[in-house]
Design an enzyme around this catalytic site. Structure first.
Site, PDB file in Angstrom:
ATOM      1  N   GLY A   1       4.503  42.464   9.414  1.00  0.00           N
ATOM      2  CA  GLY A   1       5.692  43.146   9.302  1.00  0.00           C
ATOM      3  C   GLY A   1       6.937  42.826   8.172  1.00  0.00           C
ATOM      4  N   ASP A   2       8.013  43.522   8.789  1.00  0.00           N
ATOM      5  CA  ASP A   2       9.046  43.342   7.491  1.00  0.00           C
ATOM      6  C   ASP A   2      10.130  42.595   8.111  1.00  0.00           C
ATOM      7  OD1 ASP A   2      11.269  43.998   5.787  1.00  0.00           O
ATOM      8  OD2 ASP A   2      11.008  45.900   6.039  1.00  0.00           O
ATOM      9  N   PHE A   3      10.160  41.313   7.416  1.00  0.00           N
ATOM     10  CA  PHE A   3      11.344  40.729   7.854  1.00  0.00           C
ATOM     11  C   PHE A   3      12.920  41.168   7.892  1.00  0.00           C
ATOM     12  CE2 PHE A   3      10.185  37.539   4.117  1.00  0.00           C
ATOM     13  CZ  PHE A   3      11.208  38.207   3.217  1.00  0.00           C
TER      14      PHE A   3
ATOM     15  N   ASP B   1       4.139  37.884   7.948  1.00  0.00           N
ATOM     16  CA  ASP B   1       4.109  38.536   6.366  1.00  0.00           C
ATOM     17  C   ASP B   1       4.104  39.946   6.362  1.00  0.00           C
ATOM     18  OD1 ASP B   1       4.122  38.544   3.331  1.00  0.00           O
ATOM     19  OD2 ASP B   1       4.110  36.244   3.426  1.00  0.00           O
TER      20      ASP B   1
ATOM     21  N   HIS C   1      15.245  32.365  -1.247  1.00  0.00           N
ATOM     22  CA  HIS C   1      15.466  32.195  -2.864  1.00  0.00           C
ATOM     23  C   HIS C   1      14.921  33.634  -3.705  1.00  0.00           C
ATOM     24  CE1 HIS C   1      11.673  30.386  -4.941  1.00  0.00           C
ATOM     25  NE2 HIS C   1      11.394  31.213  -3.973  1.00  0.00           N
TER      26      HIS C   1
HETATM   27  C1  SAM Z   1       7.687  33.135  -2.648  1.00  0.00           C
HETATM   28  S1  SAM Z   1       6.565  33.625  -1.579  1.00  0.00           S
HETATM   29  C2  SAM Z   1       6.457  32.197  -0.382  1.00  0.00           C
HETATM   30  C3  SAM Z   1       5.210  31.895   0.616  1.00  0.00           C
HETATM   31  C4  SAM Z   1       5.069  31.062   1.244  1.00  0.00           C
HETATM   32  N1  SAM Z   1       6.047  30.931   2.217  1.00  0.00           N
HETATM   33  C5  SAM Z   1       5.023  29.625   0.486  1.00  0.00           C
HETATM   34  O1  SAM Z   1       5.716  28.566   0.633  1.00  0.00           O
HETATM   35  O2  SAM Z   1       4.170  29.553  -0.568  1.00  0.00           O
HETATM   36  C6  SAM Z   1       7.406  34.775  -0.408  1.00  0.00           C
HETATM   37  C7  SAM Z   1       6.772  35.403   0.632  1.00  0.00           C
HETATM   38  O3  SAM Z   1       7.668  36.420   1.338  1.00  0.00           O
HETATM   39  C8  SAM Z   1       6.582  37.758   1.686  1.00  0.00           C
HETATM   40  N2  SAM Z   1       7.702  38.936   1.686  1.00  0.00           N
HETATM   41  C9  SAM Z   1       8.278  39.479   0.905  1.00  0.00           C
HETATM   42  N3  SAM Z   1       8.869  40.636   1.455  1.00  0.00           N
HETATM   43  C10 SAM Z   1       8.616  40.772   2.995  1.00  0.00           C
HETATM   44  C11 SAM Z   1       9.155  41.246   3.848  1.00  0.00           C
HETATM   45  N4  SAM Z   1       9.944  42.394   3.751  1.00  0.00           N
HETATM   46  N5  SAM Z   1       8.698  40.840   5.077  1.00  0.00           N
HETATM   47  C12 SAM Z   1       7.830  39.787   5.421  1.00  0.00           C
HETATM   48  N6  SAM Z   1       7.522  39.040   4.317  1.00  0.00           N
HETATM   49  C13 SAM Z   1       7.706  39.481   3.006  1.00  0.00           C
HETATM   50  C14 SAM Z   1       5.836  37.763   0.288  1.00  0.00           C
HETATM   51  O4  SAM Z   1       4.661  38.586   0.737  1.00  0.00           O
HETATM   52  C15 SAM Z   1       5.382  36.154   0.068  1.00  0.00           C
HETATM   53  O5  SAM Z   1       4.247  35.906   0.697  1.00  0.00           O
END
Ligand code: SAM
Length: 319
Positions: free
Chosen positions: A210-212, A184, A230
């Protein structure tokens, strides 16, 4: 006038009225005194919510929790306390400008709060903690189809956007042979240390920040994307899937735990969440047809879809 009901729910949730009722009827004056609020105003608020089946009014201004109201208790199984808090916070203010999203197709969040949601969270530590907690509180309900699948042929699972590690901790707790990678944003994964240690799975987990949109860790047999795609429009969702594609071995697969919008005009929570994603993030919920084309466009093939209560589990393999 639906937002009057929502706002009344947020108020009693903030005051923790459901916890205070604790299985017994109480007089509204007594509750108001304990919460330091106006007794008449609280009475009128509870009367609105009694009509919504959250509370039951008894004789002489006494209230008790109705079965639906139990969901606001902090300790209820499947508690929606944290989730209601989340809907009440920064996202509630955004809905006042939802027409902006309809006019432009862009998230009203950026207009109201000055920057995209996840950037804003990175600068607001308390809100970020609440956001991650609310997501984690929903995991127990979402996770079931994931826990029910056969994990015997998997060694390493990577949870992409795994938040504070709740999902991974539960899965590894059930499957002692599994190793996990939690991925994350850097400021989010720091919260995972505690939950993974307390769950006794820290020694089988690697934590990576990191950054996905840039890259995701390699070395997994299975990549889980739970409530990730989503949040994003097609272009961004394709970017995330392409990062996964680069990291995935030939035998690997991705498991997507998300909502599938039924292709009819009946009421469905995913249709509401779809608009919420638009207003908050410029994202969207998807029909099965949408999912198939998103996956095809990113080099995957949708292998199976299992529908369950809230979310569906979609398995995709390299095409
Ligand atoms: C809606 S939450 C879902 C969290 C978890 N997977 C769940 O099911 O409860 C979206 C997640 O994507 C992460 N996120 C957002 N942008 C990101 C990025 N650029 N790289 C990695 N993670 C990211 C957020 O920090 C958050 O934890």
């Amino acid at each position: 006038m639906g937002y009057i009901v929502s706002q009344s729910i947020f108020t009693v949730n903030e005051l923790r009225i459901a916890d205070r009722l604790d299985g017994r009827p109480r007089h509204v004056a007594d509750l108001a005194h304990e919460c330091s609020v106006d007794a008449d105003a609280l009475h009128r608020t509870l009367r609105v919510l009694a009509a919504e089946d959250l509370f039951q009014e008894g004789p002489a201004g006494t209230f008790r929790l109705a079965p639906l109201g139990e969901l606001l208790r902090t300790d209820a199984p499947g508690s929606l306390h944290e989730f209601a808090n989340l809907m009440a916070g920064e996202s509630y203010r955004v809905w006042a400008d939802s027409a902006y999203s309809v006019r432009t197709g862009k998230p009203a969040f950026d207009l109201v709060h000055g920057r995209p949601h996840f950037d804003w969270l990175a600068e607001h530590a308390d809100a970020a903690r609440d956001f991650n907690r609310a997501q984690a509180s929903l995991v127990a309900q979402r996770l079931l189809p994931l826990l029910e699948r056969d994990w015997n042929d998997v060694k390493t699972v990577v949870d992409i956007g795994g938040g504070n590690g709740t999902l991974l901790a539960t899965l590894l707790g059930q499957e002692p042979h599994l190793e996990g990678v939690l991925f994350d944003l850097p400021h989010v994964v720091t919260e995972a240390e505690t939950s993974l240690t307390e769950s006794g799975v820290r020694n089988r987990t690697r934590i990576v920040g990191g950054d996905f949109f840039v890259e995701v860790p390699d070395g997994g047999d299975v990549y889980v994307l739970a409530q990730i795609l989503h949040d994003w429009n097609e272009e961004k969702a394709l970017g995330i899937l392409r990062s996964c594609r680069k990291a995935l071995p030939a035998h690997g697969r991705i498991l997507i735990l998300e909502q599938v919008i039924p292709e009819d005009n009946e009421p469905h929570p995913a249709k509401l969440l779809d608009l919420h994603m638009l207003v908050l993030l410029g994202g969207r919920e998807r029909t099965e047809t949408d999912w198939r084309s998103l996956l095809t466009d990113s080099g995957f093939r949708l292998d199976s879809v299992e529908h369950s209560g809230r979310s569906s589990l979609m398995t995709a393999v390299l095409d």
